[in-house]
Design an enzyme around this catalytic site. Structure first.
Site, PDB file in Angstrom:
ATOM      1  N   LYS A 121      17.286  18.658  76.691  1.00 31.74           N
ATOM      2  CA  LYS A 121      16.480  19.787  77.167  1.00 31.74           C
ATOM      3  C   LYS A 121      15.015  19.372  77.368  1.00 31.74           C
ATOM      4  CE  LYS A 121      14.200  22.610  74.883  1.00 31.74           C
ATOM      5  NZ  LYS A 121      13.691  23.437  73.808  1.00 31.74           N
ATOM      6  N   ASP A 139      17.546  26.002  77.784  1.00 35.51           N
ATOM      7  CA  ASP A 139      17.250  26.406  76.413  1.00 35.51           C
ATOM      8  C   ASP A 139      18.011  27.706  76.132  1.00 35.51           C
ATOM      9  OD1 ASP A 139      15.951  28.436  77.692  1.00 35.51           O
ATOM     10  OD2 ASP A 139      14.070  28.230  76.595  1.00 35.51           O
TER      11      ASP A 139
END
Ligand code: SF4
Length: 250
Positions: A121, A139
């Site tokens: 991420k 996320d």
């Protein structure tokens, strides 16, 4: 509605209404953004923006941060979530940047992921925000909102969500779509009770359509039951009134 149509509505809406969406984290260089994103895991951007000014001032370069100690860094970030681990990650990340990457934040997602504290991420955020790469970071907000709207189906992991978004979103919208989804998730499509009443996406949101169909069905059933009850009551009153009439005539 077809998935492609949903994507088209999604891109149309946000391109018109949020063409300049950006991260809410404050930073002045790739190195500072990397620090801020590592710190932001399971913490709010607001909180991170409160601690980073002093941190950036004390550690302006990877070398300065690499020369520090975990304890010193901890003191700057004690109010964020998981300060112990994050302090270790920041010092480790700075050491690797200084030793291996010539103090430059790498652009390559695989290389980024070699840095302590940097997962897929964070690597995607850096690649897309700093280097304009066609990548999308998933996320918790992106995961939830994409799923609710119906941009993803049966995507049970962040990687599965990422793959579906990459497959359907136009390449040049991938980086900004990350911010669209995050901001929408942060302010409207919030985790516990999405604010559908004020949401501009209801016309193509799968979650909204499903819930409203269910609500409409429940209302229709309740109305039907009430009508049946009223009819039964009326029938019984009619019967009593007929009986009374009969008696009074007799
Ligand atoms: S309609 Fe509701 S569930 Fe759908 S995106 Fe908007 S807030 Fe989220």
């Amino acid at each position: 509605m077809l998935k492609q149509e949903r994507y088209r509505h999604f891109v149309d809406y946000f391109s018109k209404n949020q063409p300049d969406a950006v991260t809410e984290l404050h930073y002045g260089s790739p190195f500072q953004l990397l620090i801020a994103v590592i710190l932001s895991a399971q913490c709010t951007d607001k909180r991170i923006n409160q601690v980073t000014p002093a941190l950036f001032e004390r550690f302006p370069t990877p070398a300065a941060l690499a020369a520090s100690t975990v304890d010193e860094v901890f003191n700057f970030i004690r109010s964020v979530s998981y300060p112990n681990n994050k302090a270790k990650h920041l010092v480790g990340m700075a050491k690797m940047l200084a030793d291996v990457f010539n103090s430059e934040v790498p652009a390559d997602i695989d290389q980024l992921q070699k840095l302590p504290g940097v997962g897929r991420k964070t690597a995607n955020v850096i690649a897309s925000v700093v280097y304009d790469a066609s990548a999308i970071a998933v996320d918790t907000h992106v995961f939830r909102v994409a799923n609710r709207i119906g941009l993803t189906t049966n995507a049970r992991t962040p990687l599965a969500v990422e793959k579906q978004l990459v497959e359907y979103l136009p390449k040049d919208t991938l980086a900004i779509a990350h911010h669209w989804l995050i901001l929408h998730g942060r302010y409207i499509c919030v985790a516990r009770s999405p604010k559908c009443k004020i949401c501009p996406l209801t016309s193509f949101c799968k979650y909204y359509a499903r819930n409203n169909t269910e609500t409409a069905l429940l209302k229709a059933e309740a109305l039907k039951a009430k009508k049946a009850k009223d009819a039964k009551k009326k029938k019984s009153l009619d019967k009593i009134s007929k009986e009374l009439k009969k008696r009074s005539v007799g």
